[in-house]
Write a protein that holds these residues in place. Sequence first.
Motif, short mmCIF file in Angstrom:
data_model
loop_
_atom_site.label_atom_id
_atom_site.label_comp_id
_atom_site.label_asym_id
_atom_site.label_seq_id
_atom_site.Cartn_x
_atom_site.Cartn_y
_atom_site.Cartn_z
N GLY A 16 25.77 17.35 -6.32
CA GLY A 16 25.67 16.54 -7.46
C GLY A 16 27.00 16.12 -8.20
O GLY A 16 27.08 15.45 -9.10
N GLN A 19 31.27 13.22 -6.63
CA GLN A 19 32.15 12.24 -6.86
C GLN A 19 33.20 12.45 -7.91
O GLN A 19 34.20 11.76 -8.15
CB GLN A 19 31.26 11.05 -7.64
CG GLN A 19 30.96 11.03 -9.03
CD GLN A 19 29.86 12.03 -9.23
OE1 GLN A 19 29.47 12.90 -8.57
NE2 GLN A 19 29.01 11.94 -10.37
N THR A 20 33.37 13.71 -8.33
CA THR A 20 34.05 14.14 -9.44
C THR A 20 35.62 14.08 -9.11
O THR A 20 36.37 13.47 -9.82
CB THR A 20 33.80 15.56 -9.98
OG1 THR A 20 32.47 15.61 -10.17
CG2 THR A 20 34.50 15.95 -11.26
N ASN A 77 33.62 11.04 0.46
CA ASN A 77 32.45 11.86 -0.31
C ASN A 77 31.31 10.93 -0.16
O ASN A 77 30.31 11.50 0.34
CB ASN A 77 32.97 11.88 -1.56
CG ASN A 77 33.98 12.71 -1.93
OD1 ASN A 77 34.24 13.64 -1.06
ND2 ASN A 77 34.74 13.02 -3.19
N GLU A 78 31.36 9.71 -0.29
CA GLU A 78 29.97 8.97 -0.06
C GLU A 78 29.32 8.75 1.45
O GLU A 78 28.30 9.17 1.67
CB GLU A 78 30.64 7.29 -0.59
CG GLU A 78 29.15 6.62 -0.46
CD GLU A 78 29.12 5.77 0.59
OE1 GLU A 78 27.82 5.36 1.04
OE2 GLU A 78 30.12 5.66 1.65
N ARG A 143 20.01 13.34 -8.07
CA ARG A 143 21.46 13.37 -8.52
C ARG A 143 22.21 12.86 -7.30
O ARG A 143 23.31 12.00 -7.62
CB ARG A 143 21.99 14.69 -9.19
CG ARG A 143 21.31 14.96 -10.23
CD ARG A 143 22.26 16.28 -11.23
NE ARG A 143 21.94 17.12 -10.17
CZ ARG A 143 21.05 18.21 -10.25
NH1 ARG A 143 20.20 18.25 -11.12
NH2 ARG A 143 21.15 19.35 -9.34
N ASP A 144 22.04 13.37 -6.06
CA ASP A 144 22.65 13.07 -5.00
C ASP A 144 22.64 11.47 -4.72
O ASP A 144 23.79 10.94 -4.34
CB ASP A 144 22.32 13.81 -3.82
CG ASP A 144 22.81 15.21 -3.89
OD1 ASP A 144 23.77 15.55 -4.60
OD2 ASP A 144 22.02 16.22 -3.18
N GLU A 146 22.21 9.28 -7.06
CA GLU A 146 22.93 8.60 -8.13
C GLU A 146 24.36 8.89 -7.80
O GLU A 146 25.10 7.88 -7.84
CB GLU A 146 22.66 9.19 -9.16
CG GLU A 146 21.25 8.87 -10.02
CD GLU A 146 21.02 7.32 -9.96
OE1 GLU A 146 22.04 6.70 -10.57
OE2 GLU A 146 20.06 6.91 -9.76
N ASP A 147 24.73 9.86 -7.29
CA ASP A 147 26.37 9.94 -6.70
C ASP A 147 26.76 8.96 -5.78
O ASP A 147 27.80 8.53 -5.71
CB ASP A 147 26.48 11.24 -6.17
CG ASP A 147 26.41 12.70 -7.44
OD1 ASP A 147 26.52 12.19 -8.24
OD2 ASP A 147 26.52 13.57 -6.83
N THR A 150 27.12 5.97 -7.38
CA THR A 150 28.37 5.65 -8.17
C THR A 150 29.63 5.61 -7.49
O THR A 150 30.50 5.07 -7.74
CB THR A 150 28.34 7.16 -8.98
OG1 THR A 150 27.10 7.35 -9.67
CG2 THR A 150 29.65 7.22 -9.91
N LEU A 151 29.55 6.67 -6.22
CA LEU A 151 30.53 6.28 -5.53
C LEU A 151 30.90 4.92 -4.60
O LEU A 151 32.08 4.55 -4.70
CB LEU A 151 30.49 7.31 -4.33
CG LEU A 151 30.86 8.87 -4.78
CD1 LEU A 151 30.50 9.97 -3.79
CD2 LEU A 151 32.36 9.25 -4.90
#
Length: 380
Positions: A16, A19-20, A77-78, A143-144, A146-147, A150-151
Amino acid sequence: MMRILALLLLVWPLGGLAQTAAMTEARAAAKELEAAAGMLDKAEGARDRVQALTETIQAFEKGLGAMRDGLRQAAINEAQLSKKLQSRDGEVAQLFGVLQTIGGTPSPTAFLHPDGPVGTARAGMLLAELTPALNRQADALRRDLEDVKTLRLLQVDAAERLQDGLTQVQAARTALNQAMANRTDLPTRFTADPVRTAILIASTETLDGFASGLSEIVTDEVEPAPVTLQGQIGDLDLPVQGVVLRRAGQADAAGVERPGIIMATRARAIVTSPTAATIRYTGPLLDFGNVVILEPEARTLFVFAGLDVVYGEAGQVIAGGTPIGLMGERPSPDPAESGARLSPDRDGSGTDRTETLYIEVRRDNIPQDPEGWFRTEKDE
């Protein structure tokens, strides 16, 4: 119930926070590009426009490099997160099915156990303990997902910022070309005889021979080169942002060994003088492409070869950090290839640094190891 327990063992949280790091890098790079854009605006009215544009281009190059890295990391990451989610499609379907069953309104008979009321009670207690764990697993998967979204949005935004930055840095390079062409304030130590220079180039077969003959093309020398490198040897800035591709004496693919180092740089990178120096030669030479030879102190020469555009004329005295040229850019027959430079498969390979600058140091016409003169440990 054993089916639910097995599902809990199979479906592990994917994190989760993927993407940070990429988001942090991209945001930092965006700030660098915004700062560079501000410097470009200020350079228009700067008193020393050449210096202002040089600093602007270097800031853009640093910001663009950071943005490429952030974009590349976001893509990695994506891809990794999507791959993990795809590999667990069956498990996710099972989890959603179980949660849907738990979340419904079952009839009383759904809770009857073959072992009677005691078995039913035990099953209910176990299910009550498992429900929060299943919900946590569902939240982790949510969350994953959504990540991933986001990515992907981050990649789109970063790509747009990257394109804007590339447009602006090109404008800065064009302005620098004009500013260098208009510059008339550089002091001159000597005048180069064009006839002697042409004869020397025509009769030269090696860089050694050309370097040793440089003194022959000088006329009207005002004074010898001042000594300026005391205490600086080993701590000089590299003339270009890049990484060492080949060290001194290391054979290339053709088995050729050279006494200098080869730097891998990005296309159109700016090349600057590492220190105050006199320009001894600028122009094409042998098979080195465009060459700039600087004399930072008496009997010492810095040779930079492989540039596309060169600035200055022989005899001019320049300050440290003065632009001496720009690297080239290999034309691509495929317009889509420019986007391939951002592919995660190229990360760490140096393949986004498509140009090479050859650096040689000569003292008393004897080649020196450039890594003993410049700070080469940084990967910019």
